[in-house]
Design an enzyme around this catalytic site. Structure first.
Site, PDB file in Angstrom:
ATOM      1  N   THR A  87      13.003   3.490   1.656  1.00 36.89           N
ATOM      2  CA  THR A  87      11.468   3.599   2.011  1.00 36.89           C
ATOM      3  C   THR A  87      11.313   3.666   3.460  1.00 36.89           C
ATOM      4  O   THR A  87      10.132   4.219   3.750  1.00 36.89           O
ATOM      5  CB  THR A  87      10.973   2.188   1.240  1.00 36.89           C
ATOM      6  OG1 THR A  87      11.996   1.248   1.851  1.00 36.89           O
ATOM      7  CG2 THR A  87      11.072   2.331  -0.081  1.00 36.89           C
ATOM      8  N   ILE A  96       0.891  -1.144  -0.004  1.00 33.05           N
ATOM      9  CA  ILE A  96      -0.060  -0.052  -0.120  1.00 33.05           C
ATOM     10  C   ILE A  96       0.931   1.280  -0.008  1.00 33.05           C
ATOM     11  O   ILE A  96       0.308   2.407   0.246  1.00 33.05           O
ATOM     12  CB  ILE A  96      -1.232   0.064   1.178  1.00 33.05           C
ATOM     13  CG1 ILE A  96      -0.117   0.069   2.692  1.00 33.05           C
ATOM     14  CG2 ILE A  96      -1.827  -1.054   1.176  1.00 33.05           C
ATOM     15  CD1 ILE A  96      -1.013   0.057   3.961  1.00 33.05           C
ATOM     16  N   GLY A  97       2.269   1.204  -0.016  1.00 34.43           N
ATOM     17  CA  GLY A  97       3.148   2.113  -0.205  1.00 34.43           C
ATOM     18  C   GLY A  97       4.340   2.309   0.613  1.00 34.43           C
ATOM     19  O   GLY A  97       5.224   2.801   0.282  1.00 34.43           O
ATOM     20  N   GLY A 105       5.475   1.542  10.030  1.00 39.10           N
ATOM     21  CA  GLY A 105       4.771   2.423   9.074  1.00 39.10           C
ATOM     22  C   GLY A 105       3.698   3.167  10.054  1.00 39.10           C
ATOM     23  O   GLY A 105       3.303   4.297   9.615  1.00 39.10           O
ATOM     24  N   GLU A 106       3.161   2.825  10.995  1.00 40.96           N
ATOM     25  CA  GLU A 106       2.293   3.336  12.032  1.00 40.96           C
ATOM     26  C   GLU A 106       3.085   4.221  12.886  1.00 40.96           C
ATOM     27  O   GLU A 106       2.763   5.246  13.260  1.00 40.96           O
ATOM     28  CB  GLU A 106       1.415   2.431  12.638  1.00 40.96           C
ATOM     29  CG  GLU A 106       1.234   1.195  11.803  1.00 40.96           C
ATOM     30  CD  GLU A 106      -0.170   0.768  11.462  1.00 40.96           C
ATOM     31  OE1 GLU A 106      -1.253   1.368  11.619  1.00 40.96           O
ATOM     32  OE2 GLU A 106      -0.390  -0.353  11.023  1.00 40.96           O
ATOM     33  N   PRO A 142      16.699   1.518   4.176  1.00 42.32           N
ATOM     34  CA  PRO A 142      16.547   2.763   4.521  1.00 42.32           C
ATOM     35  C   PRO A 142      15.794   4.021   3.981  1.00 42.32           C
ATOM     36  O   PRO A 142      15.187   4.893   4.451  1.00 42.32           O
ATOM     37  CB  PRO A 142      17.968   3.177   4.860  1.00 42.32           C
ATOM     38  CG  PRO A 142      18.561   2.177   4.757  1.00 42.32           C
ATOM     39  CD  PRO A 142      18.067   0.918   4.015  1.00 42.32           C
ATOM     40  N   GLN A 181       8.458   6.228   4.966  1.00 41.86           N
ATOM     41  CA  GLN A 181       7.553   5.667   5.975  1.00 41.86           C
ATOM     42  C   GLN A 181       7.349   6.914   7.283  1.00 41.86           C
ATOM     43  O   GLN A 181       6.211   7.182   7.721  1.00 41.86           O
ATOM     44  CB  GLN A 181       7.624   4.439   6.234  1.00 41.86           C
ATOM     45  CG  GLN A 181       7.148   3.409   5.313  1.00 41.86           C
ATOM     46  CD  GLN A 181       5.602   3.467   5.260  1.00 41.86           C
ATOM     47  OE1 GLN A 181       4.917   3.377   6.229  1.00 41.86           O
ATOM     48  NE2 GLN A 181       5.497   3.919   4.177  1.00 41.86           N
TER      49      GLN A 181
END
Ligand SMILES: Cc1cc2nc3c(=O)[nH]c(=O)nc-3n(C[C@H](O)[C@H](O)[C@H](O)COP(=O)(O)OP(=O)(O)OC[C@H]3O[C@@H](n4cnc5c(N)ncnc54)[C@H](O)[C@@H]3O)c2cc1C
Lengths: 330, 726
Positions: free
Chosen positions: B622, B454-455, B692-693, B620, B626
């Site tokens: 990507t 999703i990215g 990611g979160e 690192p 994030q």
């Protein structure tokens, strides 16, 4: 969208005639407002008359007494034009405070004057809105009205005129040049262009159906030295004003000879505060006098349930705009 | 030494994305496609009295108008109470689908949708969580009710305490790509292109809705234009699309409009929290009481575990952290980036700041005083925890020691300067996942798993991991995902994909190695005779002994000698048993500078330093993306985002991007993201945790704390718009 007929006008006369002939016809300029509203089913024209090939209407040229800006000049062209930047920096600033670079490349002077309110209830066909559907009621009046008017509204409509450019045009006493159905031209002083909602909020302004804006004209003035456009919004760009102030001062010695204070985001039209202006004229450009003007501007404000902040914010914005108009001497 | 893991790599699908070659759900070309447009209800609760579709049916291009009167019923699935459209005359929420118009073109369908006339028997609705607090109840799953120690008594006896309420409005994900599906049937077999974070979930949902075997449903979703949780649940449009396609015996496509997304996939719920903290005079926490209430729908229970992480952040013997829900006449909420965590930490970390001021202790110092050396909830040791390093490094990079404690004590002309900080926390989850690798004798490999991207860079991360453990170059690897014909992977959510699917890819690569070794050792003279699989590795086509690379076999020659063009291994990775002996979390520290205009209340986030400890960083490049994305989300949540409901109509008034604000470039100034790597051998074979979160979790609180420091005003209700600071 609903099906519609499309015609590309080859002359002003043809454009006017095509729209006049059909009560549900509309001019199309940059399309940045009209098309959005058509997709939302808010605007339902049956005939579209595309103006964009009338290239002579996109000219910006000096006149004996100032400047003439063609109705199809884009917001970007106007804001960046050397004459505008030099003689009417307030206009340039106001335009650049609006929308985004992409939209300013498409949006035109005529379309910008004619842009409709951003009241969310106006946008939702499932909600009552007298502007969209006369007689259906005003959902905003007792609704979520943080963005709405504090001046000049009626129980039929509390929407604001959302634009930025027009606030500067009001301060600069622009004249709107119009070509009518009978082929004749007429002019409207900008301060009479937009209307207050009263009992007919469906009418945003005093243009008659079929009338075409051909140009906006500005006379020479003494405001270029001291003017400022201040826009307060919820994010740094690409948002409509909570409150905007177009401020301009002309000085004689250390006295204010002429003043303009126009508020955006507070009424159904750009709100020129003659109270503030009167409070300034003949005075020195001091903070205390600016404060007095700000108080005078807001004296008659009648906030709604969720927009009382606009009164205090408006006062502070007026003072700041006037101060910056003095600081930003060019 | 790793050749690829930990090195910067650009997205392998980047060029496909920027050139338009990457196909998103709505972009697949399917012959004879018909277009569906959803007609949405204009009331929040009641029943449909009558529905007149005649005019719509007569409109040009219209093929059929489906309503509850003529749409077939889906199978009832007690496991899956999610909303299915057109099943009855009942209206559960505003903008609920009441009809589906299918036409030859999208514009024809959209136009005809406006000709459908619906009459309702409206009933009294309630969409306001504030008005329903008396009916708040525990979620039926019963989790999270355990009380630690005796928080009430501890609070009463605490010499210093703070207590306050915090509010978060409804928020919507607003990914760029609208949700969309294209469905077609071949006999009783269904194929659907869908925007989803989990193809297997959609498959299960569709199979159960239509009462067909799961094997007969193929779900394809190679690219997702952002989702942030909005495509975790199957949502109601895939069943609707498949239903129409089945009835009409031709392919059908449905795409949400931006407005429909606001009632089409769930949202972050409206959340009210009360936090009470008690501490001794040295700053040591003696009591934490953290109570949350948020809304769900009338037909389904959802909760985002708002207070879950609060249990594990600080060492404190007495704690109650609860969550109650109320039923509103709105659609069901769902997970939205950093669900629960960012909401809960907004409240807890704001309260910690309030406590710091009550104690007159530096806010960072207060966190260090209460640092949890072991998990305060379970008593277990951490598998790894470099939060202290994050605090200290972040403080140093930011220049925290120059901070003046008093609010309104720092200034830059008209602008008040505020410095705030907060802690971020997220899980180190892992779920069972499988991957399949086909190694070809020509030196390339095909790697597949039914995960999603999703990215965050899943394509790239999996390519890196496969390249690393197959000893190939990334260009020699082709990784594919988003297809139920591939081995099963969990939803891409909870920041667990690299841990879960990465472990599967790693495992499949190891299986390939073992298989090659087995082949090699069928030869009597194999130089690898006697070696175990764990003793060897693949590197540039050589199967070699790790301890002595001069002993090797050419892997591709070996395959050719055995007449093998390719070998394939599938591996399912599961969380290890060892994990159960540890507590596992990812952490971060956020330092924020804001400038607040002293007159106008405008907040500018001028500088953010975010330091994150989430195990090992696979890529690192990507990974930083994030974290930066998380920071931007945090700015949006803190300052701008709010879905506004006019409770008189029970209807969202700002369901579009002109009225619902998210940050624009001009709102995002200096952002520095830093990783403190943790060497964690427990979490999973790769040593990776969720990230990611995590990147957004502490940001809203850090911004609110900075705003307090700048202005002396404590804003406890998001978003912090200029009017609140006048
Ligand atoms: C996302 C977004 C953000 C925006 N933010 C701002 C902002 O911050 N500030 C701001 O000021 N504006 C903002 N705008 C509004 C934008 O400036 C207007 O959409 C634009 O100016 C309209 O011009 P147009 O040429 O595209 O008009 P069109 O959409 O083509 O037309 C608008 C209306 O004007 C009529 N019309 C056009 N030309 C003429 C003419 N010559 N004579 C008579 N009638 C005419 C049309 O019939 C139509 O009714 C924003 C717009 C968008 C989409």
């Amino acid at each position: 969208m609903r099906p519609f007929k499309y015609a590309r006008a080859t002359s002003e006369a043809e454009a006017v005639q095509l729209v006049s002939a059909t009560p549900t016809a509309k001019f199309l300029a940059g399309g940045t407002n009209l098309l959005d509203l058509m997709k939302e089913d808010v605007e339902r024209p049956t005939q579209i008359v595309d103006l964009t090939r009338l290239s002579h209407l996109a000219q910006i040229r000096p006149t004996l007494n100032g400047i003439s800006i063609g109705a199809l000049a884009t917001n970007a062209q106007v804001a960046n034009h050397p004459l505008v930047r030099q003689n009417y920096p307030l206009l340039s600033r106001a335009i650049l405070a609006g929308a985004s670079a992409q939209i300013r490349n498409m949006a035109t002077v005529g379309g910008n004057l004619m842009q409709r309110t951003r009241c969310p209830y106006f946008y939702d066909t499932a909600m009552p809105c007298n502007k969209r559907e006369p007689g259906s009621g005003c959902a905003a009046f007792h609704g979520l009205n943080r963005m709405h008017a504090i001046f000049g509204y009626s129980d039929k409509c509390i929407a604001t005129y959302p634009g930025d450019m027009a606030n500067a045009l009001y301060a600069l006493d622009a004249t709107v040049k119009i070509r009518g159905a009978n082929g004749q031209e007429r002019t409207i002083p900008i301060r009479d262009f937009h209307r207050l909602p009263g009992d007919t909020p469906e009418q945003d302004n005093n243009l008659q159906h079929g009338e075409l804006i051909v140009a906006v004209e500005l006379a020479k003035n003494d405001f270029a030295k001291h003017s400022y456009y201040l826009k307060v919004r919820d994010r740094a760009s690409y948002a409509f004003a909570l409150v905007a102030v177009a401020a301009a001062l002309a000085l004689e010695g250390d006295r204010i000879k002429q003043a303009r204070v126009v508020l955006g985001g507070v009424a159904h039209k750009p709100w020129r505060s003659t109270e503030a202006e009167d409070a300034l004229v003949g005075k020195e450009a001091t903070e205390a006098n600016f404060r007095a003007a700000a108080e005078a501007a807001m004296k008659e404000a009648k906030p709604l349930a969720h927009n009382a902040y606009k009164v205090e914010l408006g006062k502070r914005a007026i003072v700041l705009a006037l101060q910056r108009a003095m600081d930003e001497t060019i | 030494m790793a050749r690829y893991i930990g090195k910067e790599m650009s997205r392998v699908e980047g060029i496909a994305k920027v050139t338009g070659r990457a196909k998103y759900a709505a972009e697949f070309r399917v012959p004879n496609l018909a277009y569906g447009f959803i007609v949405s209800s204009s009331i929040a609760k009641g029943t449909i009295k009558s529905i007149d579709t005649r005019e719509a049916e007569r409109a040009p291009g219209v093929i059929r108008v489906f309503t509850h009167l003529n749409a077939p019923k889906f199978r009832n699935d007690p496991q899956d109470r999610s909303f299915r459209a057109l099943q009855s005359d009942r209206i559960y929420f505003n903008m609920q689908p009441v009809a589906l118009v299918v036409a030859e073109t999208y514009e024809q369908a959209r136009y005809a949708s406006r000709l459908v006339k619906v009459d309702y028997n409206a009933e009294k609705h309630q969409t306001d969580t504030e008005a329903l607090l008396a009916s708040a109840r525990d979620p039926s799953h019963g989790r999270g009710t355990r009380v630690r120690g005796n928080p009430e008594v501890a609070l009463r006896e605490a010499p210093v305490k703070v207590e306050a309420e915090y509010r978060i409005p409804i928020e919507h994900h607003n990914p760029m790509e609208p949700h969309a599906a294209i469905a077609f049937w071949e006999g009783d077999r269904l194929t659907i292109f869908d925007k989803t974070q989990g193809v297997y979930e959609v498959r299960r949902h569709l199979a159960s809705s239509f009462g067909i075997p799961e094997e007969d449903v193929t779900v394809i979703s190679p690219f997702v234009g952002g989702a942030f949780g909005s495509a975790l649940r199957p949502n109601y449009y895939p069943t609707l699309t498949a239903m129409a396609a089945r009835e009409l015996k031709r392919p059908v496509k449905i795409v949400y409009t931006r407005t429909q997304m606001f009632a089409g996939h769930g949202y972050r719920p409206y959340t009210i929290q009360r936090v009470a903290l008690g501490a001794d005079r040295s700053g040591k926490l003696t009591a934490i009481i953290h109570e949350a209430v948020h809304n769900t729908s009338s037909f389904e229970e959802f909760d985002d575990n708002t207070t879950g992480f609060a249990r594990q952040v600080y060492a404190c013997p007495n704690l109650r952290a609860s969550l109650k829900i109320v039923s509103t006449d709105l659609h069901t909420p769902t997970w939205m980036r950093a669900p629960g965590a960012v909401s809960g930490m907004f409240a807890l970390e704001s309260a910690m700041d309030e406590l710091a001021y009550a104690l007159k202790i530096d806010p960072l110092q207060l966190r260090l005083i209460n640092y949890a050396e072991t998990d305060p909830e379970s008593g277990k040791p951490w598998s790894s925890k470099a939060l202290r390093e994050c605090y200290l490094l972040g403080a140093k990079k930011f220049g925290w020691e120059k901070r003046k404690f008093e609010p309104r004590s720092m200034r830059d002309g008209e602008w008040l300067i505020g410095w705030g900080m907060a802690t971020g926390v997220w899980g180190a989850f892992q779920a069972p996942a499988a991957a399949r690798i086909t190694l070809r004798a020509d030196g390339t490999a095909h790697v597949v798993s039914a995960t999603s991207d999703i990215g965050p860079g899943t394509y790239t991360a999996m390519t890196i991991i496969a390249a690393e453990f197959l000893g190939l170059k990334p260009e020699q690897i082709k990784f594919e995902l988003g297809d139920t014909r591939f081995p099963r992977a969990p939803l891409e959510g909870g920041s667990m994909t690299t841990a879960s699917v990465g472990s599967a890819v790693h495992g499949a690569a190891m299986a390939i190695v073992a298989r090659l070794l087995d082949l090699a050792n069928r030869n009597e003279d194999s130089p690898l005779k006697g070696a175990a699989a764990s003793d060897v590795e693949l590197l540039d086509g050589r199967l070699q002994l790790k301890s002595d690379p001069s002993r090797y076999v050419d892997a591709f020659d070996l395959m050719k000698r055995h007449n093998l063009n390719e070998i394939t291994e599938t591996f399912e990775a599961r969380p290890s048993r060892e994990r159960e002996d540890y507590a596992m979390l990812a952490h971060g520290a956020q330092f924020v500078e804001v400038k607040v205009h002293s007159e106008l209340g405008i907040v500018r986030v001028t500088r953010i330093v975010e330091v994150t400890a989430c195990g090992r960083i696979v890529n690192p490049k990507t990974a930083h993306s994030q974290e930066i994305g998380g920071v931007v989300w945090g700015i949006g949540m803190a300052l701008q985002e709010a879905t506004e409901v006019d409770h008189r109509y029970g209807r969202i008034v700002n369901p579009n991007l002109q009225h619902y604000h998210v940050p624009v470039n001009a709102d995002v100034l200096e952002v520095e993201t830093i990783f403190v790597e943790e060497d964690d051998k427990i979490v999973n074979p790769l040593g990776v945790k969720g990230m990611g979160e995590l990147g957004m979790v502490g940001i809203p609180a850090a911004i609110a704390n900075a705003v307090f420091h700048a202005t002396g005003k404590r804003i406890r209700e998001l978003p912090i718009t200029p009017d609140k600071l006048l």
